[in-house]
Enzyme design. Sequence first.
Site, short mmCIF file in Angstrom:
data_model
loop_
_atom_site.label_atom_id
_atom_site.label_comp_id
_atom_site.label_asym_id
_atom_site.label_seq_id
_atom_site.Cartn_x
_atom_site.Cartn_y
_atom_site.Cartn_z
CB ALA A 284 -0.89 0.00 1.24
CB SER B 34 2.41 -8.03 -3.01
OG SER B 34 1.65 -7.58 -4.11
NE ARG B 35 -4.01 -7.44 -4.59
CZ ARG B 35 -4.72 -6.54 -5.27
NH1 ARG B 35 -5.96 -6.82 -5.61
NH2 ARG B 35 -4.19 -5.39 -5.64
CG LEU C 261 -4.78 -5.61 3.25
CD1 LEU C 261 -5.35 -6.98 3.59
CD2 LEU C 261 -3.98 -5.66 1.95
CG HIS D 33 -9.09 -2.85 7.31
ND1 HIS D 33 -9.20 -1.56 7.79
CD2 HIS D 33 -8.25 -2.76 6.24
CE1 HIS D 33 -8.47 -0.74 7.05
NE2 HIS D 33 -7.90 -1.44 6.10
CE LYS E 169 -8.21 6.46 8.05
NZ LYS E 169 -8.00 6.74 6.59
NE ARG F 287 -7.87 7.41 0.28
CZ ARG F 287 -6.82 6.58 0.28
NH1 ARG F 287 -6.59 5.81 -0.79
NH2 ARG F 287 -6.01 6.52 1.32
#
Length: 323
Positions: free
Chosen positions: A9, A32-33, A69, A74, A92, A159
């Site tokens: 991230a 990581s994926r 993530l 989460h 968060k 987002r």
Amino acid sequence: MNLGVLGTAGIAHHSFVPAVAKTDHEVTAIASRSEERANSFATDHGIPQAFGSYEELLESDVDAVYLPLPNALHAEWTKRAADHGLHVLCEKPLAVDAEEAREMGDYCDQQGVTLMEAMMFRYYPRTERMVEAANELGEIRSVDAGFHSSLRRWPAGTRFDPDLGGGCLLDVGVYAIEVARLFLGDPERVVARVADPEETGVETQVSGILAFSGGRTAQIDCSFRLQDAQYCRVEGTDGRLHADRAFSVGTDPSEFELRLPGRQVTESFDSADPYALELERFVEYAETGQRPRTDAREAARTLAVVDGLRKSEEIGEWVKMPE
Ligand SMILES: NC(=O)c1ccc[n+]([C@@H]2O[C@H](COP(=O)([O-])OP(=O)(O)OC[C@H]3O[C@@H](n4cnc5c(N)ncnc54)[C@H](OP(=O)(O)O)[C@@H]3O)[C@@H](O)[C@H]2O)c1
């Protein structure tokens, strides 16, 4: 403590992993994926182990994981880490709603691991000092807090994905709610305008009022569209506290202003790394078994306000908060 990081991230790359290097702890594994992204992240940060799946990291020799993530992932990965007996420092918002946060907390309690929400401003010296200084304000009657983040990638990324827990309430609104709760406690009722004017699929502009006992109130604001701003003003019967860049200052110095009748003081704070400070506290909690200041119950109280604000938009009325 040996830490593993789940996902390459942006926040891990720019803030968290560089902060760990300033402590006695170490990121010993990245997952990581994509194996290629894991290897490249490991090379950039000098991390000894890289894994092409999150599960492999959980099976490796780490003491705890940092979980940055997308919000909707989460809960799943916190529980999976707890299944491996690993402590979890989760970004968060801890979860996408209050119920999910409570479930995560109960699950980690059962597995005997520490779960802490990485709400880093709660561990920052300026915030701790503002809470002390608030004792000089008389009765605190109102808080005005806001976080506007003018996203450059519009409307793209996690987002803006409702399935991944997108929207400005979960991304930045939680800071304003958290600081209102810090000074006023838990609200009795909430009302909000939760808007998506550009029809992106998630809310991008929110204004809410939180009503507390005795007529006390908080106004919270968050946005993905307005120019960057982070503010917090706490008003008491005897004075006022004000901070700009109230939640995220990076490693810059910071300050707040205290205004009392006939006295105005600006308190300044040297540069510090909030992510390093937060990590130190996490390790202390994990090693002592003490409950984190920002545990799942605390996160659930803030997320209950998010739930209430969204409900208010849906029904067009004030929403009474659960006891
Ligand atoms: N405390 C703070 O100051 C702060 C600041 C920013 C963000 N955050 C929080 O940190 C978390 C991450 O935010 P960010 O902006 O850093 O996120 P980001 O750059 O988008 O990274 C999220 C990572 O999650 C992984 N991932 C797994 N499934 C995914 C999916 N379906 N779609 C996209 N990515 C997926 C990806 O890693 P791989 O591809 O490598 O698996 C990706 O790099 C969020 O919860 C956010 O609220 C906190």
